[in-house]
Design a protein around this motif. Structure first.
Motif, PDB file in Angstrom:
ATOM      1  N   ALA A 263       2.915   7.071  12.067  1.00  0.00           N
ATOM      2  CA  ALA A 263       1.469   7.166  11.867  1.00  0.00           C
ATOM      3  C   ALA A 263       0.854   5.812  12.186  1.00  0.00           C
ATOM      4  O   ALA A 263       1.498   4.774  12.006  1.00  0.00           O
ATOM      5  CB  ALA A 263       1.148   7.555  10.426  1.00  0.00           C
ATOM      6  N   LYS A 264      -0.368   5.841  12.644  1.00  0.00           N
ATOM      7  CA  LYS A 264      -1.057   4.585  12.974  1.00  0.00           C
ATOM      8  C   LYS A 264      -1.101   3.661  11.746  1.00  0.00           C
ATOM      9  O   LYS A 264      -0.913   2.457  11.856  1.00  0.00           O
ATOM     10  CB  LYS A 264      -2.470   4.901  13.441  1.00  0.00           C
ATOM     11  N   TYR A 265      -1.328   4.261  10.569  1.00  0.00           N
ATOM     12  CA  TYR A 265      -1.441   3.462   9.342  1.00  0.00           C
ATOM     13  C   TYR A 265      -0.163   2.687   9.042  1.00  0.00           C
ATOM     14  O   TYR A 265      -0.205   1.522   8.663  1.00  0.00           O
ATOM     15  CB  TYR A 265      -1.797   4.365   8.140  1.00  0.00           C
ATOM     16  N   THR A 266       0.978   3.338   9.177  1.00  0.00           N
ATOM     17  CA  THR A 266       2.247   2.690   8.804  1.00  0.00           C
ATOM     18  C   THR A 266       2.813   1.814   9.915  1.00  0.00           C
ATOM     19  O   THR A 266       3.667   0.972   9.657  1.00  0.00           O
ATOM     20  CB  THR A 266       3.310   3.728   8.400  1.00  0.00           C
TER      21      THR A 266
ATOM     22  N   SER B 103       0.836  -1.199   0.000  1.00  0.00           N
ATOM     23  CA  SER B 103       0.000   0.000   0.000  1.00  0.00           C
ATOM     24  C   SER B 103       0.874   1.254   0.000  1.00  0.00           C
ATOM     25  O   SER B 103       2.075   1.189   0.277  1.00  0.00           O
ATOM     26  CB  SER B 103      -0.949   0.003   1.207  1.00  0.00           C
ATOM     27  N   LEU B 104       0.258   2.377  -0.328  1.00  0.00           N
ATOM     28  CA  LEU B 104       0.968   3.656  -0.386  1.00  0.00           C
ATOM     29  C   LEU B 104       0.428   4.589   0.687  1.00  0.00           C
ATOM     30  O   LEU B 104      -0.779   4.658   0.904  1.00  0.00           O
ATOM     31  CB  LEU B 104       0.787   4.296  -1.761  1.00  0.00           C
ATOM     32  N   TYR B 105       1.320   5.309   1.344  1.00  0.00           N
ATOM     33  CA  TYR B 105       0.947   6.275   2.365  1.00  0.00           C
ATOM     34  C   TYR B 105       1.502   7.633   1.957  1.00  0.00           C
ATOM     35  O   TYR B 105       2.673   7.750   1.604  1.00  0.00           O
ATOM     36  CB  TYR B 105       1.532   5.874   3.726  1.00  0.00           C
ATOM     37  N   THR B 106       0.670   8.668   2.013  1.00  0.00           N
ATOM     38  CA  THR B 106       1.085  10.016   1.656  1.00  0.00           C
ATOM     39  C   THR B 106       1.019  10.912   2.882  1.00  0.00           C
ATOM     40  O   THR B 106       0.059  10.852   3.654  1.00  0.00           O
ATOM     41  CB  THR B 106       0.168  10.592   0.557  1.00  0.00           C
ATOM     42  N   GLY B 107       2.040  11.738   3.045  1.00  0.00           N
ATOM     43  CA  GLY B 107       2.069  12.669   4.171  1.00  0.00           C
ATOM     44  C   GLY B 107       2.878  13.901   3.833  1.00  0.00           C
ATOM     45  O   GLY B 107       3.344  14.064   2.711  1.00  0.00           O
ATOM     46  N   TRP B 108       3.052  14.771   4.818  1.00  0.00           N
ATOM     47  CA  TRP B 108       3.878  15.960   4.645  1.00  0.00           C
ATOM     48  C   TRP B 108       4.697  16.153   5.920  1.00  0.00           C
ATOM     49  O   TRP B 108       4.324  15.672   6.985  1.00  0.00           O
ATOM     50  CB  TRP B 108       3.044  17.198   4.336  1.00  0.00           C
ATOM     51  N   THR B 109       5.816  16.834   5.799  1.00  0.00           N
ATOM     52  CA  THR B 109       6.688  17.085   6.932  1.00  0.00           C
ATOM     53  C   THR B 109       7.620  18.249   6.626  1.00  0.00           C
ATOM     54  O   THR B 109       7.751  18.646   5.470  1.00  0.00           O
ATOM     55  CB  THR B 109       7.537  15.835   7.270  1.00  0.00           C
ATOM     56  N   ASN B 110       8.281  18.762   7.655  1.00  0.00           N
ATOM     57  CA  ASN B 110       9.302  19.775   7.423  1.00  0.00           C
ATOM     58  C   ASN B 110      10.700  19.197   7.635  1.00  0.00           C
ATOM     59  O   ASN B 110      11.686  19.900   7.498  1.00  0.00           O
ATOM     60  CB  ASN B 110       9.077  21.020   8.284  1.00  0.00           C
ATOM     61  N   CYS B 111      10.780  17.907   7.962  1.00  0.00           N
ATOM     62  CA  CYS B 111      12.068  17.220   8.087  1.00  0.00           C
ATOM     63  C   CYS B 111      11.890  15.783   7.596  1.00  0.00           C
ATOM     64  O   CYS B 111      11.474  14.904   8.349  1.00  0.00           O
ATOM     65  CB  CYS B 111      12.566  17.253   9.524  1.00  0.00           C
TER      66      CYS B 111
END
Length: 87
Positions: free
Chosen positions: A41-44, A19-27
């Motif tokens: 994340a709970k998903y990963t 599966s693919l997980y998408t997110g955002w971060t500053n690091c």
């Protein structure tokens, strides 16, 4: 990958189950490490190990978050094409 304090990233991880997980971060490095250790994340958490397969850099948090939302609306096939285009 060079990171600066002003960088914000939208990223896609490929999970162990495909599966693919998408997110955002500053690091990006710290965030991927958090996902790998089960703190991301709970998903990963139950889909480790994860692999960083795509990222984009933005000057503002708002732009990164907007791009994350747009990618999350894409079909799996479109996400895979996006990943391929970066390779």
């Amino acid at each position: 990958m060079e990171e600066t304090k002003e960088s914000n990233y939208t990223y896609i991880l490929k999970c162990n189950d495909g599966s693919l997980y998408t997110g955002w971060t500053n690091c990006l490095e710290k965030r991927v490490a958090a996902h790998q250790s089960g703190r991301g994340a709970k998903y990963t958490k139950c889909r480790r190990p994860v692999e960083l397969v795509y990222w984009e850099s933005f000057p503002t948090r708002s732009e990164a978050m907007s791009r994350e939302a747009a990618i999350k609306q894409m079909s799996r096939e479109d996400k895979l094409e996006l990943i391929k285009s970066k390779a």
